[in-house]
Every structure is written in structure tokens, then in C-alpha cells.
Write a protein that holds these residues in place. Structure first.
Motif, PDB file in Angstrom:
ATOM      1  N   MET A  96       1.108  -1.198   0.249  1.00  0.00           N
ATOM      2  CA  MET A  96       0.399   0.042  -0.259  1.00  0.00           C
ATOM      3  C   MET A  96       0.410   1.306  -0.346  1.00  0.00           C
ATOM      4  SD  MET A  96      -2.701   0.115   2.940  1.00  0.00           S
ATOM      5  CE  MET A  96      -4.660   0.911   2.280  1.00  0.00           C
ATOM      6  N   THR A  97       0.594   2.263  -1.108  1.00  0.00           N
ATOM      7  CA  THR A  97       1.761   3.558  -0.671  1.00  0.00           C
ATOM      8  C   THR A  97       0.627   4.629   0.107  1.00  0.00           C
ATOM      9  OG1 THR A  97       0.095   4.277  -2.857  1.00  0.00           O
ATOM     10  CG2 THR A  97       1.933   2.494  -3.351  1.00  0.00           C
ATOM     11  N   ARG A  98       1.573   5.003   0.739  1.00  0.00           N
ATOM     12  CA  ARG A  98       0.822   6.792   1.099  1.00  0.00           C
ATOM     13  C   ARG A  98      -0.447   6.939   0.806  1.00  0.00           C
ATOM     14  NH1 ARG A  98       6.220   9.519   3.628  1.00  0.00           N
ATOM     15  NH2 ARG A  98       7.524   8.373   3.785  1.00  0.00           N
ATOM     16  N   LYS A  99      -0.687   7.026  -0.532  1.00  0.00           N
ATOM     17  CA  LYS A  99      -1.360   8.028  -0.552  1.00  0.00           C
ATOM     18  C   LYS A  99      -2.563   6.804  -0.868  1.00  0.00           C
ATOM     19  CE  LYS A  99       0.105  11.535  -1.610  1.00  0.00           C
ATOM     20  NZ  LYS A  99      -0.381  13.294  -0.722  1.00  0.00           N
ATOM     21  N   ASP A 100      -2.462   5.866  -0.318  1.00  0.00           N
ATOM     22  CA  ASP A 100      -3.774   4.207  -0.943  1.00  0.00           C
ATOM     23  C   ASP A 100      -5.056   4.537   0.251  1.00  0.00           C
ATOM     24  OD1 ASP A 100      -3.551   3.735  -3.463  1.00  0.00           O
ATOM     25  OD2 ASP A 100      -2.373   2.210  -2.312  1.00  0.00           O
ATOM     26  N   TYR A 101      -3.737   5.292   1.678  1.00  0.00           N
ATOM     27  CA  TYR A 101      -4.425   5.204   2.630  1.00  0.00           C
ATOM     28  C   TYR A 101      -5.525   6.481   3.129  1.00  0.00           C
ATOM     29  CZ  TYR A 101      -1.301   1.953   4.892  1.00  0.00           C
ATOM     30  OH  TYR A 101      -0.221   1.128   5.126  1.00  0.00           O
ATOM     31  N   ARG A 155      -3.677  12.171   7.000  1.00  0.00           N
ATOM     32  CA  ARG A 155      -1.925  11.060   6.778  1.00  0.00           C
ATOM     33  C   ARG A 155      -0.993  12.160   6.362  1.00  0.00           C
ATOM     34  NH1 ARG A 155      -4.129   9.739   1.127  1.00  0.00           N
ATOM     35  NH2 ARG A 155      -3.963  12.036   0.903  1.00  0.00           N
ATOM     36  N   ASP A 156      -1.575  13.022   5.454  1.00  0.00           N
ATOM     37  CA  ASP A 156       0.204  13.797   5.133  1.00  0.00           C
ATOM     38  C   ASP A 156       1.242  14.281   6.017  1.00  0.00           C
ATOM     39  OD1 ASP A 156      -0.836  13.255   3.131  1.00  0.00           O
ATOM     40  OD2 ASP A 156      -1.799  14.717   1.810  1.00  0.00           O
ATOM     41  N   ASP A 170       8.536  10.781   8.589  1.00  0.00           N
ATOM     42  CA  ASP A 170       9.859  10.912   7.931  1.00  0.00           C
ATOM     43  C   ASP A 170      11.140  11.712   8.908  1.00  0.00           C
ATOM     44  OD1 ASP A 170       9.074   9.656   5.869  1.00  0.00           O
ATOM     45  OD2 ASP A 170       8.645  11.299   4.847  1.00  0.00           O
TER      46      ASP A 170
END
Length: 63
Positions: A1-6, A48-49, A56
Motif C-alpha cells: 500500500m502506498t501513502r496515498k492509498d490510506y 495522513r500527510d 519522515d
């Protein structure tokens, strides 16, 4: 799953899944002053972001 999928708003169960930590460890982490928690009534959520920016920022290179 990528970050944008959440979803845009992560629930604590999402954070537990992403980090692979126990629920109690995640609830300890959200007490840190720099954790981007958003409390709505009694619910704790995180954008999320903002979460991934925070994650990070915790990365360090070990050589």
C-alpha cells in the motif's frame, strides 16, 4: 500500500498498522509534543500527510 492509498484522516488503528507497533506503543508516541495528533471530542486522529511528514522527520541514517 502506498501513502496515498490510506484515508486522508488516519485513525489510531491505521497508525498501528502502518508502524507495526503495538497499540500501547502508539498511544505512548502520540503523547510526544511533536506528534501531529488531532483530537475531535474524545477521538484521536491524524491527517495522513502530516503523519507521514512526522514519520519522515524521525528517519536517520545509521552508517
Amino acid at each position: 500500500m502506498t501513502r496515498k492509498d490510506y484515508p486522508l484522516i488516519l485513525q489510531m488503528k491505521d497508525v498501528v498498522k502502518i508502524l507495526g507497533f503495538s497499540k500501547s506503543t502508539v498511544y505512548s508516541l502520540i503523547q510526544e509534543p511533536d506528534f501531529p495528533i488531532l483530537q475531535i471530542n474524545n477521538r484521536k486522529v491524524v491527517y495522513r500527510d502530516d503523519f507521514f511528514v512526522w514519520l519522515d522527520s524521525k528517519r536517520r541514517v545509521i552508517s
